[in-house]
Motif scaffolding. Sequence first.
Motif, mmCIF file in Angstrom:
data_model
loop_
_atom_site.group_PDB
_atom_site.id
_atom_site.type_symbol
_atom_site.label_atom_id
_atom_site.label_comp_id
_atom_site.label_asym_id
_atom_site.label_seq_id
_atom_site.Cartn_x
_atom_site.Cartn_y
_atom_site.Cartn_z
ATOM 1 N N TRP A 44 -14.405 15.151 -34.528
ATOM 2 C CA TRP A 44 -13.112 14.788 -35.132
ATOM 3 C C TRP A 44 -12.249 13.993 -34.163
ATOM 4 C CZ3 TRP A 44 -13.484 14.739 -40.024
ATOM 5 C CH2 TRP A 44 -14.341 15.642 -40.653
ATOM 6 N N ASN A 85 -11.019 6.663 -34.481
ATOM 7 C CA ASN A 85 -11.552 5.816 -35.565
ATOM 8 C C ASN A 85 -12.953 5.274 -35.286
ATOM 9 O OD1 ASN A 85 -9.571 6.137 -37.424
ATOM 10 N ND2 ASN A 85 -8.382 4.351 -36.748
ATOM 11 N N THR A 142 -16.342 5.840 -36.601
ATOM 12 C CA THR A 142 -16.800 6.585 -37.781
ATOM 13 C C THR A 142 -18.313 6.588 -37.969
ATOM 14 O OG1 THR A 142 -16.431 4.609 -39.107
ATOM 15 C CG2 THR A 142 -14.635 6.219 -39.040
ATOM 16 N N ARG A 186 -13.852 10.569 -34.928
ATOM 17 C CA ARG A 186 -13.607 10.020 -36.267
ATOM 18 C C ARG A 186 -12.126 9.819 -36.581
ATOM 19 N NH1 ARG A 186 -17.243 9.559 -40.066
ATOM 20 N NH2 ARG A 186 -15.579 9.787 -41.613
ATOM 21 N N ASP A 187 -11.330 10.837 -36.300
ATOM 22 C CA ASP A 187 -9.946 10.786 -36.786
ATOM 23 C C ASP A 187 -8.928 10.426 -35.711
ATOM 24 O OD1 ASP A 187 -11.048 11.461 -39.167
ATOM 25 O OD2 ASP A 187 -9.864 13.262 -39.525
#
Lengths: 153, 747
Positions: free
Chosen positions: A22, A29, A31, A25-26
């Motif tokens: 995470w 960014n 992904t 990904r978050d």
Amino acid sequence: MKFTVNGTEHEVSVEDDMPLLWVLRDELNITGPKYGCGIAQCGACTVMLDGQAVRSCQVTADELEGTEVTTIEGLGTPDALHAVQAAWVEHQVAQCGYCQSGQIMQAAALLDMNDDPSDEDIDQVMSGNLCRCGTYPRIRAAVKTAAKTLQEA
Amino acid sequence: MPSLGKIARRTFLIGSAAIAGGVAFGVYAAQRPFANPNLDDLPKGSASFNPWVIIDSDKITLIATHADKGQGIFSAQAAMIAEELDVDLDQVEISFGVPDKAYYNRAAIDVMAGFPMYDNSPTAETVRGFLGGIVKLALPLMATGGSSAVPDSYDKLRQAGATARETLKLAASQQSGVPVEQLKTERGAVILPDGSEIAYTALAGAAAGITPMADIPLRDPKQWRILGKPMERADMVEKSTGTLTYGIDFRTEGMLHATIKVNPRQGGAMVGFDASEAEGMPGVKKIVEITGGVAVIADNTWRAIQAAEAIEFDWGEAPYPAEQDAHWELLSNTFTDAHLNAEARVEGDVEAAEGEEVVGEYRSPYIAHAPLEPLNATILVGENRVDIWTGHQIQQYVEQFVAEITGVDQENVHLHNMFIGGSFGHRLEFDFVKQAAEIANQMRGTPIQMTYSREEDFAHDFPRHITMGRGVAKVKDGKVTALDIQIAGQSVMRSQMGRMGMSLPGPDAQLHEGAWDAPNFNLPNLRVRSYRTEALAPVSSWRAVGAGPNVFIYETLLDEAIHKAGADPLAERIRLMGHEPSVKVLEAVGEMCSWTGPNIGEGRGRGVAYGFSFGVPVATIVEVTATDAGIKLDKAWVAADVGKVIDPVNLENLAQGGTIFGLGHAINCEITYADGMAEQTNYHDHEGMRLYQCPEIAFRPLEIGTKIRGFGEPPIPPSAPALGNAIFAATGQRIREMPFYKHIDFV
Ligand code: FES
Ligand code: FES
């Protein structure tokens, strides 16, 4: 904490227990690594941490200081495919493709350790990566092709 | 009287009743094409010859509207256009396009026309044509499902390419003064007799002023350059480099992340909740109520999930039996006249037929879809416009439901369809989209990406329906003489369409699909009856739908009967089969494995099964070894008649993947309910197949049938019974219930 992803240094300040998945990904960014299960059952989130394949949903932020992470984006690019990626394209492995970032990272890690894996080696190392679409026969073939390419290189 | 459109939207006009009612409408209206949606805001100098081709001064865009959840249709659609347009796939951009009725699916309805898909009689074709007309007038839906995307696309996309090509040639002729007959086309350009080229992109402006040509004869498949040959799928490099943007990867400025929790007792109420702890957790922006539950909005998906876990809920009761045993008990009491769904097939007289009896009862459990990408949708509700980024198989309904929730006119609601990380039927459902819309509607102006945790995805899946089968077979003089099959299940179609606000009059054909249409024309006595209940857990279409459980029941009972008769499982199946393409696939699969019978010594056994679904006859043989550690799957052989092969490589991938999907779930998976909730919460207890269990799989496609067929689902049905029959051959143990692991160990 500071750590490196695909050669670029990042500094993030997040909770100690936030999983690397995470963070990537978050927060950053990035992904390519995918969320599939969050409990080390699917392998879709597989990345390399200091050269070892790990489930990024199981590595927490407090373990990241000073580490080097490679995600699928750092393995190769559409214009400069890694041997494993080239084999994946050659064998037309992907269906939905959602598991394949993880499959490819796992396969690349396997071939780093063992450039001539037997059928049993492949079965053992790749069985932690779930493919709901059932691309296993092509994964087996692609790992062998990639092994050959890497041996010849 | 409500208009035809209204009736058909609310009660799917499918099946016998609607036809018998004789709704009349002009043939003209049914044949007139829809307006080309690309013309609405086409920039000057660009040409769009039909809904599928746009050319401007710097690029060629092909529109591929069918949802791609891994089956490869994105690429296949583009290839069909490119074949006739004379471009190569590396020269074009491919787009999912915008939802519009011009892209309605004409072929999806064929499977519901009430005739077996192998029936090409004038009556069957007339009804299919008639239904196609109704669909177009009343329910012109873009939809990807029922293995229909290839048959829907095959003619119309090649025609789209051909009309664009001929129109471009006309433009080139006008520009150059060379007669059209002397022009050729190749790699995105018109070639003049002197060898000089005019690129299509250079002709866009001129071509835009020409009325597109129509009714261009299609090329003979013998002339194909792209179709029918191994292709590189257009999404393959991106999928191998982590650069493809799935819905879950979509990012936009200012976006927040959200997750939800709704009652795991599906359809039950939320009595109350306490979010006081969650509210103070890191990154949490807001906690809002949605239908049947709560959503947490945060700056990071993981933080949203953590906070959602910290909420305490008081959930209401489930509107179905709380315990799994009660589901089976209810089903076992459904074999009564009061619950009769249909007496779907009656040949001869099964009761009067003479012979020794074989009796069996069969069970197929609830199973989750559990595609690897958890359900997610990103929605931005603006002033008078809504944007949705997600992957869905029924696009216009997404826009309709979101319009209803947000109060924004549907024409200002825009779905941007995304690549899907697996569906298996999951992305035919709408709850996740509605939930995301409810959240975004309470966060207007902020894009919200709602993602299910894997646990929520399992808890809130509408699984495959459970099915129970009862069969009596008769054998005499070494032959199978009668099969009498009763199938009871939850009506999938009623459950699923009910959630879309539609009702289904008449029987649910999925409850006997794959059994009633088995083309065993040489079996003198055959009866298939189905029974229906709606009192069980809500269920949904799961890859191959009814044919999965039903072919398992049919082919296991048949195998038991053949064994009792002392006949050869392959030879007897071929003898019973009166349908030529089906005989051919059985012969092919026997030849592929050099069939010598079910027992091949040293603890090894082979099982054969046949399944007919979505118009495709498939025969599968599985070979297993009984080892000390359990059953080991060694090999599988699959043969199928798809009519025409578009991409042999992708087709093989689908054959292997479908077989693995069928086998993996037959061995390993079930959803069971306890206290009204699914007991399986993640892949550790519902994983399908893993690589070490996967057999070698050989595939042979045949091109016998006159119609092209889709292959996303047909490999599934025969795989489970082929495995069960192989286990019987190897061990003498007959397994009549899935998942098999409950009855025998696997390596
Ligand atoms: S998401 Fe990490 S193993 Fe599944
Ligand atoms: S390709 Fe879909 S999960 Fe592996």
